[in-house]
Write a protein that holds these residues in place. Structure first.
Motif, PDB file in Angstrom:
ATOM      1  N   LYS A  22      27.916  30.935   6.835  1.00  0.00           N
ATOM      2  CA  LYS A  22      27.726  29.514   6.558  1.00  0.00           C
ATOM      3  C   LYS A  22      28.016  28.677   7.804  1.00  0.00           C
ATOM      4  N   ILE A  23      27.448  27.487   7.828  1.00  0.00           N
ATOM      5  CA  ILE A  23      27.630  26.582   8.964  1.00  0.00           C
ATOM      6  C   ILE A  23      29.023  25.962   8.914  1.00  0.00           C
ATOM      7  N   LYS A  24      29.745  26.050  10.026  1.00  0.00           N
ATOM      8  CA  LYS A  24      31.025  25.368  10.135  1.00  0.00           C
ATOM      9  C   LYS A  24      30.823  23.957  10.683  1.00  0.00           C
ATOM     10  N   PHE A  25      29.998  23.824  11.712  1.00  0.00           N
ATOM     11  CA  PHE A  25      29.648  22.507  12.252  1.00  0.00           C
ATOM     12  C   PHE A  25      28.508  22.692  13.248  1.00  0.00           C
ATOM     13  N   GLY A  26      27.918  21.573  13.639  1.00  0.00           N
ATOM     14  CA  GLY A  26      26.850  21.617  14.629  1.00  0.00           C
ATOM     15  C   GLY A  26      27.001  20.466  15.598  1.00  0.00           C
ATOM     16  N   ILE A  27      26.426  20.606  16.786  1.00  0.00           N
ATOM     17  CA  ILE A  27      26.434  19.527  17.771  1.00  0.00           C
ATOM     18  C   ILE A  27      25.044  19.386  18.361  1.00  0.00           C
ATOM     19  N   GLU A  28      24.774  18.224  18.914  1.00  0.00           N
ATOM     20  CA  GLU A  28      23.489  17.963  19.580  1.00  0.00           C
ATOM     21  C   GLU A  28      23.753  17.210  20.881  1.00  0.00           C
ATOM     22  N   LEU A  29      23.160  17.689  21.965  1.00  0.00           N
ATOM     23  CA  LEU A  29      23.194  16.995  23.248  1.00  0.00           C
ATOM     24  C   LEU A  29      21.787  16.485  23.521  1.00  0.00           C
ATOM     25  N   ASN A  30      21.662  15.175  23.661  1.00  0.00           N
ATOM     26  CA  ASN A  30      20.340  14.581  23.812  1.00  0.00           C
ATOM     27  C   ASN A  30      20.404  13.509  24.895  1.00  0.00           C
ATOM     28  N   PHE A  31      20.136  13.920  26.131  1.00  0.00           N
ATOM     29  CA  PHE A  31      20.112  12.973  27.248  1.00  0.00           C
ATOM     30  C   PHE A  31      19.293  13.594  28.378  1.00  0.00           C
ATOM     31  N   ILE A  32      18.786  12.730  29.245  1.00  0.00           N
ATOM     32  CA  ILE A  32      17.923  13.170  30.339  1.00  0.00           C
ATOM     33  C   ILE A  32      18.710  14.044  31.319  1.00  0.00           C
ATOM     34  N   TRP A  33      18.103  15.152  31.722  1.00  0.00           N
ATOM     35  CA  TRP A  33      18.744  16.047  32.689  1.00  0.00           C
ATOM     36  C   TRP A  33      18.833  15.357  34.046  1.00  0.00           C
ATOM     37  N   ALA A  34      19.960  15.519  34.697  1.00  0.00           N
ATOM     38  CA  ALA A  34      20.149  14.961  36.044  1.00  0.00           C
ATOM     39  C   ALA A  34      20.947  15.960  36.872  1.00  0.00           C
ATOM     40  N   LYS A  35      20.580  16.086  38.132  1.00  0.00           N
ATOM     41  CA  LYS A  35      21.248  17.043  39.021  1.00  0.00           C
ATOM     42  C   LYS A  35      22.701  16.640  39.245  1.00  0.00           C
ATOM     43  N   SER A  36      23.584  17.668  39.276  1.00  0.00           N
ATOM     44  CA  SER A  36      25.010  17.432  39.464  1.00  0.00           C
ATOM     45  C   SER A  36      25.588  18.587  40.276  1.00  0.00           C
ATOM     46  N   ASP A  37      26.271  18.267  41.384  1.00  0.00           N
ATOM     47  CA  ASP A  37      26.907  19.308  42.195  1.00  0.00           C
ATOM     48  C   ASP A  37      27.996  20.016  41.399  1.00  0.00           C
ATOM     49  N   GLU A  38      28.715  19.245  40.604  1.00  0.00           N
ATOM     50  CA  GLU A  38      29.786  19.847  39.801  1.00  0.00           C
ATOM     51  C   GLU A  38      29.221  20.857  38.803  1.00  0.00           C
ATOM     52  N   MET A  39      28.103  20.477  38.126  1.00  0.00           N
ATOM     53  CA  MET A  39      27.499  21.381  37.152  1.00  0.00           C
ATOM     54  C   MET A  39      26.852  22.580  37.840  1.00  0.00           C
ATOM     55  N   ASP A  40      26.324  22.379  39.028  1.00  0.00           N
ATOM     56  CA  ASP A  40      25.775  23.511  39.785  1.00  0.00           C
ATOM     57  C   ASP A  40      26.847  24.567  40.006  1.00  0.00           C
ATOM     58  N   GLU A  41      28.053  24.107  40.357  1.00  0.00           N
ATOM     59  CA  GLU A  41      29.159  25.040  40.613  1.00  0.00           C
ATOM     60  C   GLU A  41      29.585  25.746  39.326  1.00  0.00           C
ATOM     61  N   LEU A  42      29.647  24.998  38.224  1.00  0.00           N
ATOM     62  CA  LEU A  42      30.090  25.567  36.954  1.00  0.00           C
ATOM     63  C   LEU A  42      29.103  26.583  36.383  1.00  0.00           C
ATOM     64  N   THR A  43      27.842  26.442  36.713  1.00  0.00           N
ATOM     65  CA  THR A  43      26.811  27.290  36.090  1.00  0.00           C
ATOM     66  C   THR A  43      26.229  28.336  37.029  1.00  0.00           C
ATOM     67  N   LYS A  44      26.784  28.462  38.249  1.00  0.00           N
ATOM     68  CA  LYS A  44      26.139  29.343  39.228  1.00  0.00           C
ATOM     69  C   LYS A  44      26.152  30.815  38.814  1.00  0.00           C
ATOM     70  N   ASN A  45      27.162  31.248  38.068  1.00  0.00           N
ATOM     71  CA  ASN A  45      27.231  32.648  37.637  1.00  0.00           C
ATOM     72  C   ASN A  45      26.870  32.835  36.168  1.00  0.00           C
ATOM     73  N   MET A  46      26.298  31.794  35.557  1.00  0.00           N
ATOM     74  CA  MET A  46      25.986  31.877  34.129  1.00  0.00           C
ATOM     75  C   MET A  46      24.769  32.768  33.905  1.00  0.00           C
ATOM     76  N   PRO A  47      24.883  33.762  33.017  1.00  0.00           N
ATOM     77  CA  PRO A  47      23.717  34.602  32.725  1.00  0.00           C
ATOM     78  C   PRO A  47      22.646  33.799  32.003  1.00  0.00           C
ATOM     79  N   ALA A  48      21.402  34.209  32.157  1.00  0.00           N
ATOM     80  CA  ALA A  48      20.285  33.497  31.530  1.00  0.00           C
ATOM     81  C   ALA A  48      20.329  33.659  30.021  1.00  0.00           C
ATOM     82  N   GLY A  49      19.887  32.624  29.317  1.00  0.00           N
ATOM     83  CA  GLY A  49      19.758  32.721  27.869  1.00  0.00           C
ATOM     84  C   GLY A  49      18.513  33.496  27.497  1.00  0.00           C
ATOM     85  N   GLN A  50      18.411  33.800  26.219  1.00  0.00           N
ATOM     86  CA  GLN A  50      17.220  34.506  25.741  1.00  0.00           C
ATOM     87  C   GLN A  50      16.069  33.505  25.632  1.00  0.00           C
ATOM     88  N   ASN A  51      14.989  33.743  26.367  1.00  0.00           N
ATOM     89  CA  ASN A  51      13.819  32.861  26.314  1.00  0.00           C
ATOM     90  C   ASN A  51      12.886  33.365  25.241  1.00  0.00           C
TER      91      ASN A  51
END
Length: 723
Positions: free
Chosen positions: A656-685
């Motif tokens: 059963k669903i415990k909760f859900g979230i939604e992120l809805n905003f325009i993508w923008a480049k961020s040096d901080e996010m680049d660093e946080l996601t550099k080793n992130m494995p790809a999601g299933q496409n």
């Protein structure tokens, strides 16, 4: 065309002469049996049985009604002319009707070789001469049982008038016309074997199946003899109506309003039961109008019916507490708008404006001014009101007050607002006319309008039985309004129920054939008329009903939460292969949890990475798993350069669903996010035909200690987070 004939009127006149021929009533009986009767063997009725009604050889009911109206201009000669003559009549009738159909279309040079052809705004299909054909041949927008059942609702406030002026109540009228349908079905079923056994083929005819007596009808309906006779007689054409005035195809045909034919003192003839049920719904309008003391009250009641019925059907979908009627919108002390029916569900709203307007005879004849005037009164004015009110909904300075005088207070930050324009009667070629005439606007929140009659709203609320399914369908239906061609809105709905309505971006137009509606026709026959068939078409409502995905959709449908509802819309738009992968994915995550008791997640990139879904499966509290999922989705969204991303936390013990979230905003480049996601494995496409890969993905980088802050950014120690 037939030799020596070239004009529509000449063909109509020849058809009239044929219909007045001795014994022609046997030909009409043949057409009614062939084209209005579903034949099937004992047992469950299937879609193939209903498909008979979509034969290209079949006459539509407006054509048969024309034959009946013309035949009744002559003597009631019911002598049997013999099988050879009947076949001649049949062949000539079909030839003349084919030629008549062709004659209704103006020549190509008249359409495309006009002075205004080169103008950007020129639309040949908005001209009356072209619309005449779609109005006459467009078919019915309602099922016969809808006319029967809605008549009770439509005239419940007029019941005293019926009893005093006609001698029966509207409930008694419904019982009698229902009884006549059953009686005719029995007569048709009994006639075929009795003819084969007892009559020479030279005398075979279906005409007796359509003849009945008051006594037979009384026995079948359970309503007393005198009351039954009064009902029957009220739908026999009055002597004051001149049947000879039906002298052109678009003229008023009195046999539509009064479809019962008196044969003699004890017997009556009804060829099309559909016509009687339609007349029960439509003809009282003329009776009321003739009563100077009552017609104003009757018009008020018609308006009340349309609004009340629309609200009643929408409450079945959204619940009593989300549907409001006669909502006034105040700017200061002044009323700036009035909504007939308002539906509020999470961050979505439906603004419904109802009208009780008919298409006039002049419009049916192709008069351009009449067509546009009728449309303006029936649809355009309703839309204009709906659009004004839709704009005011998101205006925080505007107050909303319902019919009881209570101020409505709820979240007014609507993401989507849907204007509905609903008419109470069959309005021929309504969808096609809306395509040609309706002038509308759209904003980021206000979607294109949905124009319909009460009959479509009735079926939609019957089949799309939850807010999520209902809103998901109307979202796509209005977005595709310029890209789908169909003779009937019911066909589009049937296609959706079977296939999940979706039009790829590289497709500019699709056309749906009428036969697609067979599945929906059978389902409605089963639900409303007790036919022995499937009550729900095979498709989106059945295929995943008992799967993990189906349970998620059912849960989301009952959650009045904007983020989760948006997720539900996204899930309902997915292809079958993608749904199967989500089913497999969630089931696998739950199995992993049962094996090791740890949190597991799955990220899916959807719509070529434009959006995505991260599913967390754990038994942690929300204050622990919430920030973790939020941060995970933020990183996934950034890494995929998506503008929207959804997160879903699932309880592994019951899915059963415990909760859900939604992120809805325009993508923008961020040096901080680049660093946080550099080793992130790809999601299933997700792509059709590609299965989810559940192999473990190893993350390389600096080792994280159990008591260090989790690298996902949740602010929680690693041992209590992503470990």
């Amino acid at each position: 065309m037939s030799e020596g004939l070239s004009t529509e009127q000449e063909l109509f006149n020849e058809l009239e002469m044929l219909c007045k021929s001795p014994g022609y009533f046997h030909v009409i009986a043949y057409f009614c049996f062939r084209d209005n009767t579903i034949k099937y063997v004992e047992g469950e009725m299937g879609v193939d049985d209903v498909m008979q009604q979509f034969s290209m050889e079949r006459l539509v009911r407006t054509e048969i009604s024309t034959l009946i109206g013309l035949a009744c201009k002559g003597d009631l000669d019911m002598t049997h002319p013999g099988p050879k003559k009947i076949q001649e009549y049949i062949d000539l009738t079909q030839s003349l009707l084919d030629d008549l159909h062709k004659s209704m279309m103006p020549p190509m040079h008249e359409i495309f070789h006009r002075p205004e052809t080169g103008e950007a705004t020129y639309n040949p299909f908005s001209r009356g001469k072209l619309l005449r054909e779609s109005i006459f041949y467009g078919g019915e927008s309602a099922y016969n049982f809808q006319y029967r059942d809605l008549s009770i609702r439509k005239y419940q406030n007029d019941n005293i008038w019926f009893v005093e002026n006609k001698g029966y109540s509207i409930e008694q009228a419904e019982k009698i016309v229902s009884g006549l349908l059953l009686l005719q079905n029995d007569k048709i079923s009994d006639l075929i074997p009795s003819q084969l056994d007892n009559l020479s083929p030279e005398a075979w005819t279906m005409l007796p199946a359509f003849i009945f007596s008051i006594g037979e009808l009384t026995d079948k309906s359970g309503v007393d003899f005198e009351t039954t006779k009064k009902l029957v007689e009220s739908f026999v054409c009055p002597s004051g109506i001149n049947k000879n005035n039906f002298s052109a195809l678009d003229d008023f045909n009195p046999l539509n309003a009064y479809p019962i034919i008196r044969v003699n003192e004890s017997e009556y003839l009804l060829f099309q039961n559909y016509s009687l049920m339609e007349a029960l719904y439509e003809t009282p309008f003329f009776w009321f109008n003739a009563d100077e003391n009552y017609k104003v009250k009757a018009r008020e009641n018609r308006g009340i019916f349309t609004e009340d019925f629309a609200a009643e059907r929408l409450k079945l979908v959204f619940g009593e507490d989300r549907v409001f009627t006669n909502v006034n919108l105040y700017k200061g002390k002044n009323i700036a708008g009035e909504i007939d029916v308002l539906v509020v569900f999470s961050n979505r709203a439906i603004v419904l404006q109802a009208k009780s307007k008919k298409l006039t005879i002049a419009a049916r004849k192709g008069n351009d001014n009449s067509l546009q005037d009728d449309f303006k009164n029936a649809v355009q004015s309703a839309y204009d009101q709906a659009f004004i009110c839709s704009k005011l909904l998101n205006d925080s300075d505007c107050r909303l007050v319902d019919s009881s005088g209570e101020e409505l207070v709820f979240n007014r930050d609507f993401e989507e607002i849907y204007p509905f324009c609903v008419v109470s009667d069959h309005y021929p070629a309504l969808g096609f006319q809306a395509r040609q005439f309706l002038k509308y606007q759209i904003t980021q929140e206000i979607k294109p309008p949905f124009v319909m009659d009460v009959f479509l709203l009735d079926v939609m609320s019957e089949m799309l039985h939850s807010p999520l399914y209902f809103l998901s369908y109307i979202n796509r239906r209005v977005e595709y309004s310029e890209r789908i061609l169909s003779n009937h809105e019911l066909t589009v709905l049937s296609y959706h129920l079977k296939q999940n309505l979706w039009v790829d971006n590289d497709i500019s137009m699709i056309q749906l054939g009428d036969d697609i509606c067979a599945d929906l026709d059978l389902a409605m026959l089963t639900r409303r008329n007790g036919a022995p068939g499937k009550a729900t078409p095979e498709g989106i409502l059945t295929k995943y009903k008992n799967t993990t995905y189906g349970h998620l959709i059912a849960e989301i449908s009952n959650l009045d939460d904007a983020a989760t509802i948006d997720l539900g819309f996204m899930l309902l738009s997915l292809s079958g292969d993608t749904i199967e992968q989500i089913n497999d994915g969630i089931d696998h995550l739950c199995r992993l949890y049962m094996e090791d008791g740890r949190s597991h997640d799955l990220t899916l990139c959807i719509d070529e990475g434009k959006t995505g879904l991260t599913i967390h499966c754990n038994n942690d509290t929300r204050n622990l798993s919430g920030p973790r999922l939020q941060n995970h989705c933020n990183k996934r969204k950034y890494a995929s350069r998506a503008n929207t991303w959804f997160g879903l936390c699932i309880d592994p013990l019951n899915k059963k669903i415990k909760f859900g979230i939604e992120l809805n905003f325009i993508w923008a480049k961020s040096d901080e996010m680049d660093e946080l996601t550099k080793n992130m494995p790809a999601g299933q496409n997700l792509k059709d035909g590609i299965k989810i890969n559940f192999k473990t993905k190893t993350r390389y980088g600096e080792k994280v200690g159990r008591n260090d802050l989790c690298p996902c950014g949740s602010g929680v120690k690693y041992k209590k987070c992503c470990i």
